[in-house]
Scaffold this motif. Structure first.
Motif, short mmCIF file in Angstrom:
data_model
loop_
_atom_site.label_atom_id
_atom_site.label_comp_id
_atom_site.label_asym_id
_atom_site.label_seq_id
_atom_site.Cartn_x
_atom_site.Cartn_y
_atom_site.Cartn_z
N MET A 186 -16.11 71.84 -23.42
CA MET A 186 -16.52 73.06 -22.78
C MET A 186 -15.68 73.80 -21.85
N ALA A 187 -15.71 75.01 -21.70
CA ALA A 187 -14.68 75.65 -21.10
C ALA A 187 -15.11 75.57 -19.50
N ASN A 188 -13.70 75.57 -18.88
CA ASN A 188 -13.85 75.80 -17.34
C ASN A 188 -14.02 77.11 -17.08
N LYS A 189 -14.96 77.57 -16.36
CA LYS A 189 -15.36 79.09 -16.12
C LYS A 189 -14.99 79.26 -14.74
N ILE A 190 -13.84 80.22 -14.65
CA ILE A 190 -13.26 80.50 -13.33
C ILE A 190 -13.39 82.08 -13.15
N VAL A 191 -13.92 82.56 -12.03
CA VAL A 191 -13.93 83.93 -11.45
C VAL A 191 -12.90 84.20 -10.81
N VAL A 192 -12.25 85.28 -10.99
CA VAL A 192 -11.09 85.83 -10.17
C VAL A 192 -11.64 86.96 -9.46
N THR A 193 -11.71 86.50 -8.18
CA THR A 193 -12.07 87.63 -7.38
C THR A 193 -11.36 87.91 -5.93
N SER A 194 -11.91 89.18 -5.32
CA SER A 194 -11.36 89.20 -3.98
C SER A 194 -12.04 90.27 -2.98
N GLY A 195 -12.93 90.86 -3.34
CA GLY A 195 -13.61 91.79 -2.45
C GLY A 195 -12.75 93.17 -2.60
N LYS A 196 -11.62 93.22 -1.98
CA LYS A 196 -10.89 94.38 -1.92
C LYS A 196 -10.40 94.51 -3.29
N GLY A 197 -10.14 95.81 -3.41
CA GLY A 197 -9.75 96.43 -4.96
C GLY A 197 -8.20 96.37 -4.79
N GLY A 198 -7.38 96.15 -5.98
CA GLY A 198 -5.94 96.65 -6.00
C GLY A 198 -5.26 95.36 -5.42
N VAL A 199 -5.76 94.35 -5.36
CA VAL A 199 -4.84 93.26 -4.83
C VAL A 199 -4.39 92.50 -5.93
N GLY A 200 -4.55 92.71 -7.05
CA GLY A 200 -3.96 92.02 -8.17
C GLY A 200 -4.92 91.21 -9.12
N LYS A 201 -6.30 91.37 -8.94
CA LYS A 201 -7.12 90.27 -9.91
C LYS A 201 -7.01 90.54 -11.29
N THR A 202 -6.91 91.65 -11.86
CA THR A 202 -6.55 91.92 -13.28
C THR A 202 -5.25 91.37 -13.73
N THR A 203 -4.27 91.89 -12.73
CA THR A 203 -3.00 91.27 -13.04
C THR A 203 -2.91 89.55 -13.06
N VAL A 204 -3.57 89.04 -11.96
CA VAL A 204 -3.71 87.55 -12.07
C VAL A 204 -4.44 87.21 -13.35
N VAL A 205 -5.57 87.63 -13.91
CA VAL A 205 -6.25 87.02 -15.02
C VAL A 205 -5.54 87.11 -16.08
N ALA A 206 -4.66 88.32 -16.40
CA ALA A 206 -3.88 88.60 -17.49
C ALA A 206 -2.68 87.27 -17.68
N ASN A 207 -1.99 87.36 -16.43
CA ASN A 207 -0.79 86.42 -16.29
C ASN A 207 -0.93 84.92 -16.33
N LEU A 208 -1.87 84.72 -15.68
CA LEU A 208 -2.42 83.24 -15.37
C LEU A 208 -2.89 82.88 -16.95
N GLY A 209 -3.62 83.72 -17.76
CA GLY A 209 -4.31 83.40 -18.85
C GLY A 209 -2.92 83.10 -19.72
N ILE A 210 -1.88 83.95 -19.76
CA ILE A 210 -0.86 83.52 -20.68
C ILE A 210 -0.15 82.32 -20.22
N ALA A 211 -0.05 81.91 -18.74
CA ALA A 211 0.53 80.80 -18.37
C ALA A 211 -0.40 79.63 -18.92
N LEU A 212 -1.56 79.54 -18.65
CA LEU A 212 -2.25 78.60 -19.14
C LEU A 212 -2.29 78.32 -20.90
N CYS A 213 -2.14 79.56 -21.59
CA CYS A 213 -1.97 79.44 -23.00
C CYS A 213 -0.73 78.82 -23.25
N ASP A 214 0.38 79.03 -22.61
CA ASP A 214 1.76 78.29 -22.69
C ASP A 214 1.66 77.06 -22.55
#
Ligand SMILES: Nc1ncnc2c1ncn2[C@@H]1O[C@H](COP(=O)(O)OP(=O)(O)O)[C@@H](O)[C@H]1O
Ligand SMILES: [Mg+2]
Lengths: 262, 78
Positions: A1-29
């Motif tokens: 079963m997957a570990n489900k992690i939400v990436v959040t911040s409250g404020k916009g533009g701090v890098g959530k989407t960037t973190v999701v993408a690059n952390l995803g790649i790093a976990l995949c690596d």
């Protein structure tokens, strides 16, 4: 079963989407199977950050409304065989998909993956709650400045009411030169301030800004920082990327001087 | 003081205030709920008092009433 992690911040533009993408790649690596879920309906960008926007045929709304199966909507990300993104569609999804609906979709994906990272919209209204209620744990992304930290503190207090397994902190856009010169808050001080475990410090780097839609260059600092973050999350390491090391000592102070001039 | 430290002190005080201001109606809601319980156990005339003060890393919450008698359990209101 997957570990489900939400990436959040409250404020916009701090890098959530960037973190999701690059952390995803790093976990995949690390050899893990990773799904990235965009639930920022209407302001969806995850497909673009990953450079797969031209491959989008179906989105999460199509899954929900039965126009396709989940596996048909998942897009495999380039050379990363085990990295998939489930894109979100128009703002229409906001009124149609509830937290429970989203949970059902994620439950269906869960057996296929080791990690599911959820890219949460900014703010603390419906979209935030929908994303958070599906997750087992949360990563709060903040930049080391007043407004972002104030929002992060509020978000953390709301997350606590969800009884998450774990709430951890990521400091993004840390500037080693400014931290060494004590012009920017130190991530460890921020950790103490927010009383939340720091799992990653990510440097401010042009490569990140410029790499939207492409991979991060192999040798850039951010690549190392994401690798450390991924192993902290997965193995439980407690290492933190040192953004200041380049700016210590004589050469470091020359570098700082040069950076200040720019 | 350097800018980074100044910011830290500033954010500390902002967060302290935020954490104390628990949102609209917090005090009314808390008092309302507490009174509902207290009325079942005590007879008292003056409204209860509540104070919340910063204490170390958290807050000291003091709540006090002056009761004229304790209600006996046989006559708890329905
Ligand atoms: N560490 C970083 N260094 C440089 N630019 C960054 C960094 N993190 C994020 N960015 C840039 O900041 C902008 C906002 O990031 P994004 O991930 O879209 O934020 P959010 O999803 O929280 O709104 C993007 O242009 C992104 O490239
Ligand atoms: Mg985003």
């Amino acid at each position: 079963m997957a570990n489900k992690i939400v990436v959040t911040s409250g404020k916009g533009g701090v890098g959530k989407t960037t973190v999701v993408a690059n952390l995803g790649i790093a976990l995949c690596d690390l050899g893990l199977r990773v799904a990235l879920i965009d639930v920022d309906f209407g302001l969806n960008n995850l497909d673009v950050v990953l450079g797969v926007e031209n491959k989008v045929v179906y989105d999460i709304l199509d899954v929900f409304e039965g126009r396709c199966r989940i596996k048909q909507a998942l897009i495999q990300c380039g050379e990363h065989k085990n990295l998939f993104v489930l894109p979100s569609g128009s703002a229409k999804g906001n009124n149609i998909i509830s937290g429970q609906n989203l949970s059902v979709i994620l439950e269906n994906l869960s057996p296929l993956f080791d990690y599911i990272l959820i890219d949460c919209p900014a703010g603390i209204d419906v979209g935030f709650h929908r994303a958070v209620c599906c997750a087992d744990s949360a990563l709060v992304v903040a930049t080391p400045n007043l407004t972002s930290l104030r929002d992060a503190d509020k978000v953390i207090s709301i997350l606590k009411s969800y009884r998450m397994q774990k709430i951890s902190l990521i400091i993004n856009r840390a500037r080693g030169d400014l931290i060494t010169g004590q012009k920017m808050m130190n991530p460890l001080d921020v950790q103490a301030l927010l009383k939340t475990q720091l799992v990653g410090v990510l440097p401010e780097e042009d490569a990140v800004f410029l790499s939207v839609g492409n991979k991060l260059p192999k040798k850039c600092e951010s690549k190392k920082a994401y690798k450390i973050l991924a192993s902290n999350l997965h193995i439980g390491n407690k290492k933190i990327f040192d953004v200041t090391c380049k700016y210590n000592g004589i050469f470091g102070s020359i570098r700082r001087g040069l950076k200040n001039k720019i | 003081m350097k800018k980074g430290n100044r910011e830290l002190v500033r954010i500390q005080s902002v967060l302290e205030n935020d954490r104390l201001s628990a949102g609209d109606n917090f005090f009314e809601l808390l008092m309302g709920d507490l009174e509902k319980i207290l009325q079942e156990f005590f007879e008292y005339s003056d409204a209860p008092t509540l104070s919340i003060d910063k204490c170390g890393d958290g807050y000291k919450v003091n709540f006090s009433i002056t009761a004229s008698r304790l209600r006996s359990f046989g006559c708890l209101p329905k």
